[in-house]
Design a protein around this motif. Structure first.
Motif, short mmCIF file in Angstrom:
data_model
loop_
_atom_site.label_atom_id
_atom_site.label_comp_id
_atom_site.label_asym_id
_atom_site.label_seq_id
_atom_site.Cartn_x
_atom_site.Cartn_y
_atom_site.Cartn_z
N LYS A 1 0.83 -1.21 0.00
CA LYS A 1 0.00 0.00 0.00
C LYS A 1 0.86 1.25 0.00
CE LYS A 1 -4.25 -1.82 2.04
NZ LYS A 1 -5.22 -1.70 3.16
N VAL B 1 2.15 1.81 -3.47
CA VAL B 1 1.12 2.35 -4.35
C VAL B 1 0.90 3.82 -4.07
CG1 VAL B 1 -1.33 2.25 -4.91
CG2 VAL B 1 -0.01 0.13 -4.70
N SER B 2 0.82 4.18 -2.78
CA SER B 2 0.55 5.57 -2.43
C SER B 2 1.69 6.48 -2.88
CB SER B 2 0.33 5.71 -0.92
OG SER B 2 1.53 5.43 -0.22
N GLN B 3 2.93 5.95 -2.84
CA GLN B 3 4.06 6.77 -3.26
C GLN B 3 4.03 7.03 -4.76
OE1 GLN B 3 7.35 4.53 -1.73
NE2 GLN B 3 7.46 5.71 0.16
N ASP C 1 1.25 7.53 -6.45
CA ASP C 1 0.12 8.41 -6.76
C ASP C 1 0.61 9.83 -7.07
OD1 ASP C 1 -1.68 6.40 -6.40
OD2 ASP C 1 -2.25 6.98 -4.37
N TYR C 2 -0.09 10.50 -7.94
CA TYR C 2 0.18 11.90 -8.19
C TYR C 2 -1.15 12.63 -8.35
CZ TYR C 2 -0.86 10.98 -13.15
OH TYR C 2 -1.47 10.63 -14.31
N MET C 3 -1.11 13.92 -8.09
CA MET C 3 -2.33 14.72 -8.15
C MET C 3 -2.24 15.69 -9.32
SD MET C 3 -4.09 16.97 -5.08
CE MET C 3 -4.79 15.54 -4.22
N TYR D 1 -6.59 12.51 -8.43
CA TYR D 1 -5.43 11.62 -8.40
C TYR D 1 -5.31 10.82 -9.69
CZ TYR D 1 -4.46 12.39 -3.43
OH TYR D 1 -4.11 12.95 -2.22
N ASN D 2 -4.05 10.69 -10.15
CA ASN D 2 -3.67 9.71 -11.17
C ASN D 2 -4.39 9.87 -12.51
OD1 ASN D 2 -2.02 8.61 -9.16
ND2 ASN D 2 -3.63 7.20 -8.49
N GLU D 3 -4.75 11.09 -12.84
CA GLU D 3 -5.32 11.37 -14.16
C GLU D 3 -4.69 12.65 -14.70
OE1 GLU D 3 -9.52 11.23 -14.80
OE2 GLU D 3 -9.85 9.83 -13.16
N GLU E 1 -6.30 17.09 0.08
CA GLU E 1 -6.06 15.73 -0.40
C GLU E 1 -7.33 15.07 -0.93
OE1 GLU E 1 -4.24 13.62 2.77
OE2 GLU E 1 -2.31 14.67 2.58
#
Length: 391
Positions: A15, A18-20, A22-24, A47-49, A109
């Motif tokens: 987890k 995965v979180s690391q 992620d980008y916004m 996030y992630n788009e 967030e």
């Protein structure tokens, strides 16, 4: 029990991984109710788009009022507090007049942002949360300020909305030439394809001409901070003789730029042992160099070079002399702080050149091609710019 604990640890690590990753990203919506003469502009984070766009969004009211909004996004940096969180802003036009330019906002967030702009037939309302409320994900309503029509800017933005014989600025995203000492040479630089992913901010916006060769280093060694040193041997000043050169390619918050220490007819000092914050290696190289680039270009008398060697002061800047700000943006002046100026040396048709660009967020779209001269001066060959969105 041990197997259960190990399983929990593995799941936790997965987890975290995965979180690391992620980008916004950021975008906005123009909620247009033309029949009611109302438009609401709301920014969002997601996030992630990859959703950011500099394209405007428009709303035409039933009463004839026209509303336009654009969103801007600054650079993301891999260092410094909040470096990966770029600055964000909105600009708003009402009836072809720019009524608000670069209103800053922040996002939490959960994707909620601190700004909302409502345009009606009577005026414009801006609702802004304090930064502390955004960071705490406060659900309280943002306080609003209403500006009636009589207080709005009325002058038409003729650059945003040209008509008739008004001058048209170049298309956003185009690579334009603002100065060319040799038009054929400068025309060979083309726009590089790029993305907005973290790290791409630091690539040159333009690529080298066909047949140009980047200068390869002979060896490299660590810088005590973020970045590295590279040792080169090439004719750095076009005097027909190769010089020994140490390039400092610093990539940290204080100095994200390149310095070249030149040793003409002088032995290059041994690299000091890289130890965080102890050696001051750039000062050691500066004191023993016969020339420091780009500092020599600032003043042939050596003012900037001595400031670096004696005080580790790297605060001078290079001001382009061959051209100034483009007519469509009079505030966009080609002045580049040494600390954030990247210099990429290359050879082309038996001459040495530097391609220069900056990591300063409001200067990243400039590209300058320079040819060092044997007398310590530098010739400006090409001044290029990637045309930016207007805000």
């Amino acid at each position: 029990m041990v197997r259960l604990i190990l399983k929990v640890v593995v799941v936790f690590l997965l987890k975290v991984g995965v979180s690391q990753a992620d980008y916004m990203d950021y975008h906005f919506k123009m909620h247009c109710d033309a029949a009611s003469n109302r438009a609401e502009v709301v920014p969002y984070a997601i996030y992630n788009e990859d959703v950011f766009s500099t394209s405007p969004q428009d709303c035409a009211f039933a009463n004839g009022r026209i509303v336009r909004a654009k969103m801007g996004l600054g650079a993301a940096y891999p260092y410094g507090a909040g470096g990966a969180d770029p600055s964000k802003w909105l600009s708003v036009w009402v009836d072809k007049a720019k009524v608000f330019s670069r209103i800053p906002f922040r996002c939490d967030e959960e994707g909620s942002c601190s700004l909302r702009v409502i345009v009606t037939a009577e005026g414009v309302e801006t609702c802004t949360k304090a930064a502390s409320d955004v960071e705490s994900s406060s659900k309280s309503e943002a306080p609003c300020e209403f500006t009636p029509n009589k207080a709005l800017i009325k002058a038409k933005d003729v650059i945003e909305y040209p008509a008739g014989k008004d001058r048209r600025r170049p298309v956003e995203g185009a690579l334009v030439t603002l100065f060319a000492r040799d038009k054929n040479f400068c025309s060979q630089f083309s726009l590089r394809s790029s993305s907005r992913k973290l790290g791409d901010n630091f690539d040159s916006p333009a690529g080298l001409p066909a047949g140009a060769q980047p200068i390869a280093e002979e060896s490299s060694f660590s810088y005590e901070y973020m970045g590295e040193y590279k040792k080169y041997s090439f004719d750095i000043d076009n005097d027909g003789t190769k010089e020994s050169v140490i390039g400092l390619h610093s990539r940290m918050h204080y100095r994200d730029g390149d310095i070249y220490f030149v040793y003409a007819d002088r032995e290059v000092p041994d690299p000091p042992e890289a130890e965080m914050g102890v050696t001051g290696s750039e000062v050691i190289f500066a004191k023993s160099a016969t020339q420091i680039i780009p500092h020599r270009w600032y003043d042939l008398a050596g003012t900037a070079e001595r400031e670096l060697a004696d005080k580790n002061d790297d605060g001078r800047a290079y001001k382009v002399k061959s051209t100034s700000a483009p007519w469509w943006d009079s505030d966009d002046k080609p002045i580049f702080t040494f600390r954030y100026w990247h210099l990429w040396p290359f050879r082309y048709k038996d001459s040495t050149y530097f391609m220069a660009w900056s990591t300063e967020s409001n200067k990243r779209h400039w590209v300058t091609v320079l040819r060092p001269e044997p007398n310590g001066r530098v010739a400006e060959m090409c001044v290029l710019q990637v045309v930016q969105a207007r805000y």
